[in-house]
Design a protein around this motif. Structure first.
Motif, PDB file in Angstrom:
ATOM      1  N   HIS A   1       0.748  -1.241   0.000  1.00 33.82           N
ATOM      2  CA  HIS A   1       0.000   0.000   0.000  1.00 33.82           C
ATOM      3  C   HIS A   1       0.785   1.302   0.000  1.00 33.82           C
ATOM      4  O   HIS A   1       1.137   1.874   1.036  1.00 33.82           O
ATOM      5  N   GLY A   2       1.054   1.715  -1.209  1.00 33.19           N
ATOM      6  CA  GLY A   2       1.680   3.010  -1.453  1.00 33.19           C
ATOM      7  C   GLY A   2       1.708   3.211  -2.953  1.00 33.19           C
ATOM      8  O   GLY A   2       1.653   2.227  -3.707  1.00 33.19           O
TER       9      GLY A   2
ATOM     10  N   GLY B   1      -0.959   7.177   0.265  1.00 28.90           N
ATOM     11  CA  GLY B   1      -1.268   5.939   0.988  1.00 28.90           C
ATOM     12  C   GLY B   1      -2.764   5.716   1.062  1.00 28.90           C
ATOM     13  O   GLY B   1      -3.497   6.118   0.163  1.00 28.90           O
TER      14      GLY B   1
ATOM     15  N   ASP C   1      -7.816   7.377   6.110  1.00 30.14           N
ATOM     16  CA  ASP C   1      -7.893   7.230   7.567  1.00 30.14           C
ATOM     17  C   ASP C   1      -8.965   6.183   7.884  1.00 30.14           C
ATOM     18  O   ASP C   1      -9.952   6.074   7.160  1.00 30.14           O
TER      19      ASP C   1
ATOM     20  N   HIS D   1       1.302   8.584  11.629  1.00 32.65           N
ATOM     21  CA  HIS D   1       1.220   7.134  11.384  1.00 32.65           C
ATOM     22  C   HIS D   1       1.069   6.845   9.890  1.00 32.65           C
ATOM     23  O   HIS D   1       1.540   5.822   9.404  1.00 32.65           O
ATOM     24  N   HIS D   2       0.456   7.790   9.147  1.00 33.61           N
ATOM     25  CA  HIS D   2       0.335   7.575   7.701  1.00 33.61           C
ATOM     26  C   HIS D   2       1.682   7.698   7.008  1.00 33.61           C
ATOM     27  O   HIS D   2       2.000   6.918   6.116  1.00 33.61           O
TER      28      HIS D   2
ATOM     29  N   GLU E   1       4.477   7.018   8.269  1.00 32.96           N
ATOM     30  CA  GLU E   1       5.267   5.836   8.602  1.00 32.96           C
ATOM     31  C   GLU E   1       4.839   4.637   7.756  1.00 32.96           C
ATOM     32  O   GLU E   1       5.655   3.968   7.122  1.00 32.96           O
ATOM     33  N   GLU E   2       3.511   4.394   7.719  1.00 33.22           N
ATOM     34  CA  GLU E   2       3.009   3.219   6.977  1.00 33.22           C
ATOM     35  C   GLU E   2       3.314   3.323   5.485  1.00 33.22           C
ATOM     36  O   GLU E   2       3.737   2.372   4.848  1.00 33.22           O
ATOM     37  N   THR E   3       3.080   4.523   4.936  1.00 32.85           N
ATOM     38  CA  THR E   3       3.203   4.676   3.490  1.00 32.85           C
ATOM     39  C   THR E   3       4.663   4.619   3.075  1.00 32.85           C
ATOM     40  O   THR E   3       5.028   3.944   2.109  1.00 32.85           O
TER      41      THR E   3
ATOM     42  N   ARG F   1       7.098   3.225   4.679  1.00 34.04           N
ATOM     43  CA  ARG F   1       7.602   1.854   4.880  1.00 34.04           C
ATOM     44  C   ARG F   1       7.259   0.996   3.650  1.00 34.04           C
ATOM     45  O   ARG F   1       8.100   0.271   3.124  1.00 34.04           O
ATOM     46  N   ALA F   2       6.021   1.121   3.175  1.00 36.22           N
ATOM     47  CA  ALA F   2       5.597   0.331   2.000  1.00 36.22           C
ATOM     48  C   ALA F   2       6.434   0.690   0.784  1.00 36.22           C
ATOM     49  O   ALA F   2       6.834  -0.176   0.002  1.00 36.22           O
TER      50      ALA F   2
END
Ligand code: FAD
Ligand code: PYC
Length: 414
Positions: A280-281, A295, A298, A310-311, A313-315, A317-318
């Motif tokens: 997911h990115g 990403g 919410d 947190h977005h 970080e998640e995006t 990371r992907a």
């Protein structure tokens, strides 16, 4: 409206750029118009444009509570593609994509349409099957897409890692004529063309109520007084629910924030758009050299047009596992837009329970690509009471169970 051209640039350069006229007028609102459109995003402005261009209806006001293009239209990551699964979706998105091809010439403004190609990566067996199925459906629909091998993905995107730590790249759905365009320019180009047809674009004017008589719309209450109209188009994306409430009905829609971010500019390193929907990115490179990154939505309803940690970080990371070289990039800006999600992830272009009142919303995470086709269909619906492109997207589908499931094609986690 004076035409933009190479000659005009040379002429203005010679006289120190003192002769440019304003791109659109900022008139005081009149008491009444034949048609009022609420929302000067891409869809509202395109609706007004096609009302004038295709149907000769020019007594139109487009009313905007902020500045034109300041909603999702100016906040999106500009991906344009038409690789949807269902026939009604392929029809409207492909109509839109084809209109993007000539938009700069049609509207006499450079919207920087760049058909550089879009890949949606397949990183699970499930995605491989899903995208193969879409490629077959697209072949029937006359939409040019193909399922490509990992080796071809690597050829198109040399910076990609095919053997990510979690999911290998197993192939991808490739649309060579997909791409990007400059989002603000799309809004500006439509606004300029509407203004040239004599339409009123009224910014900083919030609609606060809808007036009606005997079940027929009569106008809107605004922060600048009552404005009467014969027909009303509500085209306000994430605020569609509130507008519908003002008009006395409910919409099957939720508002959530979708976020994006952009890196510092770097030398050209990727000349296609890549969407990696399993990790997911998604990412493309702007003409300035910034990596434009997005990403998922919410996980809760909200109206914040901001980013959150947190977005990022998640995006990121992907994307780092997909494109390891971006781990050394600095991120510059992050923002959010309020998107309007329906249960089947397809839009609503429809008449409503209030006579003369029409709604265009529900484009969710993917409506930038649809702007010209959506405006075409909405204008036809408002002018003639029916539009072949819009028919399947009417509100009645929720009552009748005729859902147009596009949750895979949406390509963005919700
Ligand atoms: P908007 O541009 O939001 O316009 C609606 C307007 O209505 C706003 O300007 C708002 O101020 C105005 N308004 C609201 N309430 C009122 C009121 N009461 N009175 C007056 N005016 C009012 N789509 C893609 O196809 N490709 C992408 O890559 C993509 N990426 C995205 C990334 C992000 C971060 C976001 C947020 C969205 C993305 N989208 C993408 C989706 C796309 O941006 C939207 O679907 C599309 O821009 C919606 O356009 P619109 O004209 O309907 O809405
Ligand atoms: O619809 O292609 C899309 C999209 C990409 C990112 C957000 N939406």
């Amino acid at each position: 409206m004076r035409r933009y051209s190479a000659f005009a640039i040379a002429r203005e350069a010679a006289r120190h750029h003192r002769g440019w006229e304003r791109a659109w007028a900022s008139p005081e609102p009149r008491k009444r118009y034949d048609v009022v459109i609420v929302g000067a995003g891409g869809h509202g402005l395109a609706t007004a444009y096609w009302l004038g261009k295709n149907h000769g209806i020019t007594d139109v006001a487009v009313i905007e509570k902020g500045w034109l293009g300041g909603g999702n239209t100016g906040r999106n990551t500009t991906i344009i593609r038409s690789n949807y699964l269902q026939d009604p979706s392929a029809a409207i998105y492909e109509k839109a994509r084809s209109l993007y091809e000539t938009m700069s010439q049609d509207l006499n403004m450079n919207v920087m349409f760049s058909p550089r190609g879009v890949i949606m990566l397949a990183q699970t067996e499930h995605e491989v099957r899903g995208y193969r199925r879409t490629a077959m459906a697209n072949a029937q629909q006359g939409v040019a897409t193909e399922f490509i091998s990992p080796a071809r993905v690597k050829e198109l995107v040399p910076i990609i890692s095919l053997d990510g730590p979690r999911y290998p790249v197993l192939g991808g759905l490739w649309q060579a004529r997909g791409g990007t365009a400059r989002h603000d320019a799309v809004a500006w180009a439509y606004a300029r063309a509407c203004s040239a047809m004599g339409m009123h674009i009224i910014q900083k004017c919030e609609v606060t109520g809808v007036t009606s008589e005997n079940g027929q719309v009569t106008g809107v209450e605004t922060s600048r007084g009552h404005i009467g109209c014969g027909k009303l188009g509500m085209v306000v994306a994430g605020h569609a629910g509130q507008l519908a409430e003002m008009a006395g009905f409910r919409l099957p829609i939720e508002a959530v924030a979708l976020q994006a971010l952009v890196s510092e500019p770097i030398k050209p390193c990727m000349d296609v758009v890549v969407m990696a929907n399993t990790v997911h990115g998604y990412m493309s490179q702007s003409d300035k050299g910034e990596m434009v990154i997005g990403g998922g939505t919410d996980g809760f309803n909200n109206f914040t047009q901001r980013g959150s940690f947190h977005h990022i970080e998640e995006t990121v990371r992907a994307l780092v596992e997909t494109f390891p070289m971006i781990s050394r990039l600095k991120m510059l800006r992050q923002w959010g837009g309020i998107v309007d999600m329906t249960g089947d992830r397809s839009p609503i272009i429809s008449a409503t329970p209030l006579g003369g009142c029409y709604v265009n919303c529900g484009w969710g995470t993917g409506g930038f690509k649809a702007i010209p086709g959506s405006g075409w269909a909405m204008a036809e619906l408002m002018a003639k009471g029916d539009s072949p492109l819009a028919r399947a997207f009417s509100l009645s589908r929720f009552r009748e169970g005729r859902f147009i499931d596009e949750s895979v094609a949406a390509g963005v986690a919700h």
